[in-house]
Design an enzyme around this catalytic site. Structure first.
Site, PDB file in Angstrom:
ATOM      1  N   ASP A 138      -3.635   3.471   0.275  1.00 28.93           N
ATOM      2  CA  ASP A 138      -3.059   2.281  -0.370  1.00 28.93           C
ATOM      3  C   ASP A 138      -3.884   1.041  -0.013  1.00 28.93           C
ATOM      4  OD1 ASP A 138      -0.932   3.888  -1.332  1.00 28.93           O
ATOM      5  OD2 ASP A 138       0.000   3.768   0.646  1.00 28.93           O
ATOM      6  N   HIS A 187       4.757   5.179   1.334  1.00 29.63           N
ATOM      7  CA  HIS A 187       3.649   5.680   0.511  1.00 29.63           C
ATOM      8  C   HIS A 187       4.180   6.325  -0.772  1.00 29.63           C
ATOM      9  CE1 HIS A 187      -0.298   7.079  -0.541  1.00 29.63           C
ATOM     10  NE2 HIS A 187       0.134   8.330  -0.601  1.00 29.63           N
TER      11      HIS A 187
END
Ligand SMILES: NC(=O)C1=CN([C@@H]2O[C@H](COP(=O)(O)OP(=O)(O)OC[C@H]3O[C@@H](n4cnc5c(N)ncnc54)[C@H](O)[C@@H]3O)[C@@H](O)[C@H]2O)C=CC1
Ligand SMILES: O=C([O-])CC(=O)C(=O)O
Length: 342
Positions: free
Chosen positions: A191, A218
């Protein structure tokens, strides 16, 4: 001359036939390892799920990492071929392959760092949570192996849904009495890597100069980029913020990559070596919010995630995002814990 040719023929026949057959029959150590004595000083790393899409690229990248002296590649399929392939790279790490459950314990014994990209990936239209039913059991089995064979290893958990597999791993370790919250890290580095890239595109600068903290979890809305804390300091229009937040949260539907996992593993190894000032975002047991797990910046050291850093000041947009993230994250964490307590 003849003798040299014979030696070369022996080596190549070991690699292509007997090693692979040995592994398939269930014996553990490749013959070429018997020759590859010692290797460079460094850390012992195992990759579980090494023959998969992420696993293969990650194996290649870690074979190139000078901090790795021994690299164990474990999978339930195709481990011999991947091992033969990676082992030809002329870098220091000694590579050994392990195939199937009977060889799991040998793959794990003595490891300093265990990286887990094992399990099924998403198909188009699926959420990460759709993978829960299959991957929960896989992660449980692999983590039970860790409790038996390398309970003090740092664990990098990649298998999705990370928001639930990390709580599952924690429960396995607690049950065995080996849980060290500093050593269990859900990998959210992807990310951050995506956020750095997309922000750099908008700003028109080199992504290597950009640092975007990404906190929460996530999956979807739990991925919370803190665009107010981007370094170098900069500002965005509200259109840019919406575009960037959406693209970072949904980047996994575009493409997945092992580069981030390799960067994160390298940071963990530099921490284990004792390097100072290593800070990465990761999904860890945490008191940063009221939730038991949360992704935020952590300082990596010899003991794993030695310090969990505060979130810093959030703007109104990010505070609203945080509330949404916490709601979904709380359910995913509960689901993981329930899997282990039912
Ligand atoms: N946290 C993150 O940033 C990321 C997470 N992922 C997740 O990583 C996982 C793997 O993704 P891909 O490599 O694309 O999938 P893949 O299907 O290409 O590879 C998975 C590998 O795991 C192996 N495997 C299955 N069961 C196993 C077991 N019990 N023990 C050991 N190995 C086993 C398979 O044989 C296969 O080689 C997925 O769950 C995916 O969602 C993928 C990319 C990024
Ligand atoms: O999205 C996926 O399925 C894999 C993953 O976690 C990512 O790429 O961030």
């Amino acid at each position: 001359m003849e003798e040299a040719a014979h030696r070369i023929a022996m080596i190549s026949s070991h690699l292509h036939h007997s090693d692979i057959q040995q592994m398939e029959r269930g014996s553990v150590v490749r013959r070429s390892d018997c020759r590859a004595k010692g290797g460079a000083p460094g850390f012992k790393v195992a990759i579980l799920g090494a023959a998969g899409g992420i696993g293969q690229s990650l194996s290649l990248l870690l074979k190139m990492n000078p901090l790795v002296s021994v690299l164990h590649l474990y999978d339930v399929v195709n481990a011999p071929g991947v091992t033969a392939d990676i082992s030809h790279m002329d870098t220091a790490a000694v590579v050994r392959g392990f195939l199937g459950q009977p060889q799991l314990d040998s793959a794990l014994t003595g490891m300093d760092l265990v990286i887990i990209p094992a399990g099924v990936p998403r198909k188009p239209g699926m959420s990460r949570d759709d993978l829960f039913n299959i991957n929960a059991g896989i992660v449980k089995t692999l983590c039970e192996g860790i409790t038996r064979c390398c309970p003090h290893a740092v664990v990098n958990l990649i298998s999705n849904p990370v928001n639930s597999t990390v709580p599952i791993a924690a429960e396995v370790f607690k049950k065995a009495g080996t849980f060290d919250p500093k050593k269990l890290l859900g990998v959210t580095k992807l990310d951050v890597v995506r956020a750095n890239t997309f922000v750099a595109e908008v700003l028109g600068i080199d992504p290597r100069e950009v640092q975007v903290p990404v906190v929460g979890g996530h999956a979807g809305v739990t991925i919370l980029p803190l665009l107010s804390q981007v370094k170098p300091p900069c500002s965005f229009t509200s259109e840019e913020i919406n575009y960037l937040t959406d693209r970072i949260q949904n980047g996994g539907t575009e493409v997945v990559e092992a580069f981030a996992a390799a960067k994160f593993a390298d940071a963990c190894l530099r921490g284990l070596r004792g390097d100072a000032g290593i800070v990465e975002c990761a999904f860890v047991a945490s008191q940063v919010t009221e939730l038991p797990f949360f992704a935020s910046k952590v300082r990596l050291g010899r003991g794993g995630a030695e310090e969990i850093l505060p979130l810093g000041l959030l703007n109104e947009y990010e505070r609203a995002g945080l509330e949404k993230a916490k709601k979904e994250l709380s359910e995913s964490i509960k689901k993981g814990v329930a899997f282990m307590t039912k």
